[in-house]
Design an enzyme around this catalytic site. Structure first.
Site, PDB file in Angstrom:
ATOM      1  N   HIS A   1       0.845  -1.203   0.000  1.00 37.01           N
ATOM      2  CA  HIS A   1       0.000   0.000   0.000  1.00 37.01           C
ATOM      3  C   HIS A   1       0.878   1.250   0.000  1.00 37.01           C
ATOM      4  CE1 HIS A   1      -4.050  -1.829   1.383  1.00 37.01           C
ATOM      5  NE2 HIS A   1      -3.291  -2.760   0.823  1.00 37.01           N
TER       6      HIS A   1
ATOM      7  N   TYR B   1      -9.496   5.075   7.097  1.00 34.16           N
ATOM      8  CA  TYR B   1      -9.696   5.395   8.513  1.00 34.16           C
ATOM      9  C   TYR B   1     -10.777   6.482   8.571  1.00 34.16           C
ATOM     10  CZ  TYR B   1      -5.221   3.105   9.740  1.00 34.16           C
ATOM     11  OH  TYR B   1      -4.201   2.205   9.939  1.00 34.16           O
TER      12      TYR B   1
ATOM     13  N   PRO C   1      -4.436   0.012  18.528  1.00 32.92           N
ATOM     14  CA  PRO C   1      -4.100  -0.448  17.173  1.00 32.92           C
ATOM     15  C   PRO C   1      -4.234   0.606  16.069  1.00 32.92           C
ATOM     16  CG  PRO C   1      -6.184  -1.400  17.905  1.00 32.92           C
ATOM     17  CD  PRO C   1      -5.606  -0.684  19.078  1.00 32.92           C
TER      18      PRO C   1
ATOM     19  N   LYS D   1       1.084  -0.132  15.035  1.00 37.27           N
ATOM     20  CA  LYS D   1       2.486  -0.117  15.443  1.00 37.27           C
ATOM     21  C   LYS D   1       2.942  -1.309  16.294  1.00 37.27           C
ATOM     22  CE  LYS D   1       3.950   3.477  13.418  1.00 37.27           C
ATOM     23  NZ  LYS D   1       3.760   2.800  12.137  1.00 37.27           N
TER      24      LYS D   1
ATOM     25  N   TYR E   1       3.711   6.595   9.925  1.00 40.51           N
ATOM     26  CA  TYR E   1       2.921   5.416   9.552  1.00 40.51           C
ATOM     27  C   TYR E   1       3.797   4.348   8.877  1.00 40.51           C
ATOM     28  CZ  TYR E   1      -1.251   2.778   8.293  1.00 40.51           C
ATOM     29  OH  TYR E   1      -2.205   1.792   8.197  1.00 40.51           O
TER      30      TYR E   1
HETATM   31  P1  RFL Z   1       2.211 -11.596  21.317  1.00 40.01           P
HETATM   32  O1  RFL Z   1       1.849 -11.619  19.887  1.00 40.01           O
HETATM   33  O2  RFL Z   1       1.142 -11.331  22.309  1.00 40.01           O
HETATM   34  O3  RFL Z   1       2.932 -12.983  21.630  1.00 40.01           O
HETATM   35  C1  RFL Z   1       3.200 -13.386  22.949  1.00 40.01           C
HETATM   36  C2  RFL Z   1       3.249 -14.888  22.970  1.00 40.01           C
HETATM   37  O4  RFL Z   1       3.586 -15.293  24.305  1.00 40.01           O
HETATM   38  C3  RFL Z   1       2.724 -16.359  24.679  1.00 40.01           C
HETATM   39  N1  RFL Z   1       2.603 -16.389  26.146  1.00 40.01           N
HETATM   40  C4  RFL Z   1       3.248 -17.269  26.922  1.00 40.01           C
HETATM   41  N2  RFL Z   1       4.111 -18.253  26.619  1.00 40.01           N
HETATM   42  C5  RFL Z   1       4.588 -18.986  27.654  1.00 40.01           C
HETATM   43  N3  RFL Z   1       4.216 -18.808  28.931  1.00 40.01           N
HETATM   44  C6  RFL Z   1       3.342 -17.842  29.287  1.00 40.01           C
HETATM   45  N4  RFL Z   1       2.960 -17.691  30.546  1.00 40.01           N
HETATM   46  C7  RFL Z   1       2.823 -17.017  28.249  1.00 40.01           C
HETATM   47  N5  RFL Z   1       1.948 -15.988  28.222  1.00 40.01           N
HETATM   48  C8  RFL Z   1       1.834 -15.615  26.934  1.00 40.01           C
HETATM   49  C9  RFL Z   1       1.414 -16.057  23.976  1.00 40.01           C
HETATM   50  O5  RFL Z   1       0.611 -17.230  23.835  1.00 40.01           O
HETATM   51  C10 RFL Z   1       1.902 -15.518  22.638  1.00 40.01           C
HETATM   52  O6  RFL Z   1       2.058 -16.532  21.674  1.00 40.01           O
HETATM   53  O7  RFL Z   1       3.349 -10.502  21.597  1.00 40.01           O
HETATM   54  P2  RFL Z   1       4.540  -9.961  20.680  1.00 40.01           P
HETATM   55  O8  RFL Z   1       5.349 -11.067  20.096  1.00 40.01           O
HETATM   56  O9  RFL Z   1       5.186  -8.931  21.488  1.00 40.01           O
HETATM   57  O10 RFL Z   1       3.801  -9.256  19.436  1.00 40.01           O
HETATM   58  C11 RFL Z   1       2.984  -8.128  19.612  1.00 40.01           C
HETATM   59  C12 RFL Z   1       1.873  -8.096  18.558  1.00 40.01           C
HETATM   60  O11 RFL Z   1       1.197  -9.330  18.579  1.00 40.01           O
HETATM   61  C13 RFL Z   1       0.875  -6.954  18.783  1.00 40.01           C
HETATM   62  O12 RFL Z   1       1.548  -5.787  19.189  1.00 40.01           O
HETATM   63  C14 RFL Z   1       0.064  -6.631  17.518  1.00 40.01           C
HETATM   64  O13 RFL Z   1      -0.852  -7.672  17.224  1.00 40.01           O
HETATM   65  C15 RFL Z   1      -0.680  -5.308  17.665  1.00 40.01           C
HETATM   66  N6  RFL Z   1      -1.523  -4.977  16.506  1.00 40.01           N
HETATM   67  C16 RFL Z   1      -0.970  -4.430  15.361  1.00 40.01           C
HETATM   68  N7  RFL Z   1       0.348  -4.246  15.268  1.00 40.01           N
HETATM   69  C17 RFL Z   1       0.895  -3.771  14.102  1.00 40.01           C
HETATM   70  O14 RFL Z   1       2.124  -3.568  14.047  1.00 40.01           O
HETATM   71  N8  RFL Z   1       0.128  -3.532  12.978  1.00 40.01           N
HETATM   72  C18 RFL Z   1      -1.216  -3.709  13.002  1.00 40.01           C
HETATM   73  O15 RFL Z   1      -1.867  -3.544  11.970  1.00 40.01           O
HETATM   74  C19 RFL Z   1      -1.827  -4.141  14.220  1.00 40.01           C
HETATM   75  N9  RFL Z   1      -3.152  -4.342  14.306  1.00 40.01           N
HETATM   76  C20 RFL Z   1      -2.899  -5.219  16.562  1.00 40.01           C
HETATM   77  C21 RFL Z   1      -3.706  -4.873  15.436  1.00 40.01           C
HETATM   78  C22 RFL Z   1      -3.499  -5.796  17.678  1.00 40.01           C
HETATM   79  C23 RFL Z   1      -4.846  -5.984  17.714  1.00 40.01           C
HETATM   80  N10 RFL Z   1      -5.403  -6.579  18.862  1.00 40.01           N
HETATM   81  C24 RFL Z   1      -5.963  -7.873  18.793  1.00 40.01           C
HETATM   82  C25 RFL Z   1      -5.039  -6.041  20.140  1.00 40.01           C
HETATM   83  C26 RFL Z   1      -5.064  -5.067  15.455  1.00 40.01           C
HETATM   84  C27 RFL Z   1      -5.651  -5.595  16.610  1.00 40.01           C
HETATM   85  C28 RFL Z   1      -7.159  -5.742  16.630  1.00 40.01           C
HETATM   86  C1  PHB Z   2      -5.664  -4.611  10.302  1.00 42.79           C
HETATM   87  O1  PHB Z   2      -5.797  -4.810   9.089  1.00 42.79           O
HETATM   88  O2  PHB Z   2      -5.833  -5.515  11.137  1.00 42.79           O
HETATM   89  C2  PHB Z   2      -5.302  -3.254  10.796  1.00 42.79           C
HETATM   90  C3  PHB Z   2      -5.015  -2.256   9.888  1.00 42.79           C
HETATM   91  C4  PHB Z   2      -4.684  -0.991  10.344  1.00 42.79           C
HETATM   92  C5  PHB Z   2      -4.657  -0.736  11.705  1.00 42.79           C
HETATM   93  C6  PHB Z   2      -4.934  -1.750  12.605  1.00 42.79           C
HETATM   94  C7  PHB Z   2      -5.274  -3.013  12.144  1.00 42.79           C
HETATM   95  O3  PHB Z   2      -4.363   0.510  12.128  1.00 42.79           O
END
Ligand code: RFL
Ligand code: PHB
Length: 406
Positions: A72, A201, A293, A297, A385
């Site tokens: 994108h 957005y 989110p 980031k 971004y």
């Molecule tokens: P994670 O992905 O939470 O992974 C942590 C892992 O640790 C495990 N764990 C354990 N393992 C052993 N013993 C325990 N006691 C444990 N407790 C937990 C878990 O099962 C898991 O597998 O952390 P990590 O690696 O730091 O990664 C972070 C990202 O996952 C998170 O920041 C993103 O998903 C945030 N996020 C977005 N980030 C972006 O950069 N771009 C995006 O577009 C974006 N969109 C989003 C998002 C997060 C969202 N939610 C669900 C909050 C959109 C959404 C809706």
């Molecule tokens: C997504 O596609 O999950 C998504 C895209 C942009 C955001 C957050 C989540 O800012």
């Protein structure tokens, strides 16, 4: 069991760290509480910064992302019923983002680690950290009724916001800062062709909405809801009515409806733990910080943290120097706070706050008007971004990625 680096958590942070260290001949064991199937199917992030994409490519795990991900060059901001495009590529000397689902990144990393003979222990229970302020920290866990201990040189706590690693740092040293938002996101996956070539957005009086994508067949959309709302209150019909009300625009643009194959509600918070290291424990990713989110980031910060950490560990094993490891928190936090600022700002300008007066709502709209009409303001949005560069105080970084380094 013994290894050099014991990694807790097989999210993007833990798996990428294990992969980067393996490429430099450093041995790791990853200990994960969930099953492989679960981590490979949990729907979360979608937007990868240019630097994240470059690092995945430079380290040899970007092949599927380059084939299946969607590049994108811009995003659209919609307010007062009209869309305004931010041409990120033009404003940042050619940088872009790639939309590629987090669980696909996880699949690619798990595949690469297992193929290289890497050790990932899934379904580990009662994971705990011990002796982190000594020269030989340990991780203990249970699996299938047996107790295990992994002794290591260092522990990387990559276990997300609710994991045990951050809690292992004495409370008095943690210096935690947080903001909880009165907003939640209801996210859906729907089987329809893409609605728009770029993300939209939307700021609407009824609340924020986001049109995103996943593939030519599946789309990802979000609606601002009360963080305590129950999914049961959101039938398919209600979700589509609300998406139409918030996103359909004056020029005849309409959201495309289709079967909803997944839905969930997440609450939003900003959080930073202002030390990311204690003794021989380093925490990375969501274990150390959370962003709402809106700025996309979280995953990207997880990757940039472990990029710094892997550089520090390689420097230590190759030369015995601890310069980067000693400055790990400081180096990461500079970038983290800028991502915090950006995510908080995006969230604030785009969400409808019921406690706001009509004066505050007009200021919000003026901010959006300014961002989309001033070159200086849209450049600022664009460069944040696509992702700010990462400073590593050592030119001999293990994987040289120009867009990550300044
Ligand atoms: P994670 O992905 O939470 O992974 C942590 C892992 O640790 C495990 N764990 C354990 N393992 C052993 N013993 C325990 N006691 C444990 N407790 C937990 C878990 O099962 C898991 O597998 O952390 P990590 O690696 O730091 O990664 C972070 C990202 O996952 C998170 O920041 C993103 O998903 C945030 N996020 C977005 N980030 C972006 O950069 N771009 C995006 O577009 C974006 N969109 C989003 C998002 C997060 C969202 N939610 C669900 C909050 C959109 C959404 C809706
Ligand atoms: C997504 O596609 O999950 C998504 C895209 C942009 C955001 C957050 C989540 O800012």
């Amino acid at each position: 069991m013994r290894t050099q680096i014991g990694i807790i958590g097989a999210g993007p942070a833990g798996l990428m760290l294990s992969h980067l260290l393996h490429l430099q001949g450093i041995e790791t064991i990853v200990i994960e509480k969930r099953s492989r199937e679960e981590i490979e199917s949990t729907i979360r992030a979608g937007v990868l910064e240019q630097g994240t994409v470059d690092l995945l490519n430079a380290s040899g795990v970007g092949e599927r992302m380059m084939k299946e991900g969607d590049i994108h060059q811009g995003i659209e901001l919609q307010f007062k019923g009209k869309r305004h495009r931010i041409n990120m590529q033009e404003l940042t000397n050619g940088k872009k983002v790639t939309v590629y689902a987090q669980h696909e990144v996880i699949k690619d990393l798990v595949g690469a680690r297992l193929q290289a003979g890497g050790k990932i222990i899934f379904n580990a229970e009662h994971v705990s950290l011990h002796d982190i302020d000594t020269g030989e920290p340990k991780i203990r866990f249970r699996k299938e009724g047996m107790n295990y201990e992994v002794a290591c040189d260092f522990i990387a706590g990559c276990d997300g916001f609710h994991g045990p690693s951050r809690q292992a740092i004495p409370k008095i040293l943690r210096n935690e800062k947080q903001k909880v938002y009165p907003f939640g996101w209801l996210g859906i996956l729907t089987q329809t062709p893409p609605v728009n070539p770029e993300l939209i957005y939307t700021n609407h009086e009824r609340g924020f909405a986001l049109i995103s994508t996943r593939s030519p067949e599946v789309q990802r959309h979000y609606l601002q809801v009360d963080p305590n709302d129950d999914l049961k209150n959101w039938s398919g019909d209600r979700i589509w009515t609300e998406l139409h009300a918030r996103v359909d625009s004056e020029d005849g643009f309409k959201v495309k409806e289709g079967p909803i194959i997944q839905k969930n509600i997440v609450a939003m918070r900003s959080f930073v733990c202002e030390t990311m290291q204690y003794g021989r424990l380093f925490i990375a990713g969501d274990a150390a910080h959370i962003v709402p989110p809106t700025g996309a980031k979280g995953l990207n910060l997880a990757i940039s943290d472990v990029y710094v950490l892997s550089n520090g560990l390689v420097q230590f094993y190759q030369s015995g120097k601890k310069e980067i490891l000693c400055r790990y928190s400081e180096i990461c936090l500079r970038r983290i706070w800028k991502a915090q600022r950006f995510s908080n700002w995006m969230t604030t300008i785009l969400h409808r706050d019921v406690n706001h007066s009509s004066y505050e709502y007009q200021v919000q709209l003026a901010e959006l008007d300014y961002v989309t009409s001033s070159n200086a303001a849209s450049t600022s949005l664009a460069e944040n971004y696509v992702g700010l560069p990462l400073e590593i105080p050592d030119n001999n970084s293990i994987i040289f990625s120009e867009s990550l380094l300044v």
